[in-house]
Design a protein around this motif. Structure first.
Motif, mmCIF file in Angstrom:
data_model
loop_
_atom_site.group_PDB
_atom_site.id
_atom_site.type_symbol
_atom_site.label_atom_id
_atom_site.label_comp_id
_atom_site.label_asym_id
_atom_site.label_seq_id
_atom_site.Cartn_x
_atom_site.Cartn_y
_atom_site.Cartn_z
ATOM 1 N N GLU A 207 12.116 40.340 -7.157
ATOM 2 C CA GLU A 207 13.217 39.548 -6.525
ATOM 3 C C GLU A 207 14.501 40.474 -6.097
ATOM 4 O O GLU A 207 15.167 40.419 -5.389
ATOM 5 C CB GLU A 207 13.453 38.322 -7.080
ATOM 6 C CG GLU A 207 12.592 37.064 -6.743
ATOM 7 C CD GLU A 207 11.575 37.390 -7.992
ATOM 8 O OE1 GLU A 207 11.489 38.149 -9.005
ATOM 9 O OE2 GLU A 207 10.499 36.763 -7.855
ATOM 10 N N GLU B 175 13.351 43.114 -3.643
ATOM 11 C CA GLU B 175 13.273 42.331 -2.280
ATOM 12 C C GLU B 175 14.832 42.039 -1.843
ATOM 13 O O GLU B 175 15.064 42.509 -0.517
ATOM 14 C CB GLU B 175 12.543 41.085 -2.443
ATOM 15 C CG GLU B 175 11.205 41.482 -2.430
ATOM 16 C CD GLU B 175 10.366 40.397 -2.658
ATOM 17 O OE1 GLU B 175 10.923 39.124 -2.868
ATOM 18 O OE2 GLU B 175 9.016 40.207 -2.344
ATOM 19 N N LYS B 176 15.644 41.764 -2.723
ATOM 20 C CA LYS B 176 17.185 41.445 -2.175
ATOM 21 C C LYS B 176 17.704 42.885 -1.664
ATOM 22 O O LYS B 176 18.439 42.748 -0.830
ATOM 23 C CB LYS B 176 18.057 40.815 -3.510
ATOM 24 C CG LYS B 176 19.262 40.452 -2.983
ATOM 25 C CD LYS B 176 20.053 39.811 -4.051
ATOM 26 C CE LYS B 176 21.553 39.280 -3.529
ATOM 27 N NZ LYS B 176 22.539 40.264 -2.843
#
Length: 207
Positions: free
Chosen positions: A24, A27-28
């Motif tokens: 995550e 991806e951010k």
């Protein structure tokens, strides 16, 4: 990032690190448009966000006088760095192989180091008759080669037995105060990747 740590440490530069611990977070960074080519590493320095390891290392080497005094010296530094990088890439890739393939890969790396790369650098040091690989001061080429030597000694501690010039080179460069400090326990130098690290990388980057 380890070669970046090595070069910053050799230059005597203090630095902070932020680690990706899950997919995550990666991806951010992509969604926020931070990562050109959607890849890491990323280094923030002098108001710049630099990606691509070679670009990062070029900038650090140039900024901290580790890139030779003229174009001729820089050409030799680039040549030696690329040669060492070829060998180190084999090492890095081997960490992500299954056990049987990893054993074959490490055997190949030892063979390639002792038959191609280390003889070349042994000859360079003998011909140059200098303290360093290029010119009369420490360069990125010296730092990169020492890093590679220590990586491969993790596999075979006797690998330099037939290379007296490289043995002396290792002692000289390791004794430079900033590098000696980086080699001490408790520094930001990282150990060889273990299984947990490999799995974390595979998960975050979906390898």
């Amino acid at each position: 990032m380890e070669s970046v740590r090595w070069l910053l440490a050799a230059a005597g530069v203090e630095f902070e690190e932020e680690y990706l611990e899950n997919r995550e977070q990666f991806e951010k960074l992509i969604q926020d448009g931070v990562l050109l080519f959607d890849q890491v590493p990323l280094v923030e320095i002098d108001g710049l966000k630099i990606m691509q390891t070679r670009a990062i290392l070029n900038y650090i080497a140039g900024k901290y006088n580790l890139y030779g005094k003229d174009l001729k010296e820089r050409a030799y530094i680039d040549m030696y760095v690329d040669g060492t990088g070829d060998l180190m890439t084999l090492m890095i890739m081997s960490f992500f192989l299954p056990p049987d393939d990893k054993k074959k890969s490490l055997d190949f790396i030892i063979q390639r180091a002792t038959s191609r790369y280390f003889p070349a650098y042994e000859k360079v040091l003998q011909t140059h008759c200098k303290y360093f690989l290029v010119g009369d001061r420490l360069s990125w080429a010296d730092v990169h080669l020492l890093e590679a030597i220590l990586m491969i000694e993790e596999i075979d501690a006797t690998i330099l037995s037939e290379f007296p010039n490289l043995q002396a080179f290792k002692v000289r460069i390791s004794s430079i105060p900033t590098i000696a400090q980086f080699l001490e326990p408790g520094s930001k130098r990282k150990p060889p990747p273990d299984d947990k690290y490999v799995e974390t990388v595979k998960t975050i980057l979906q390898l």
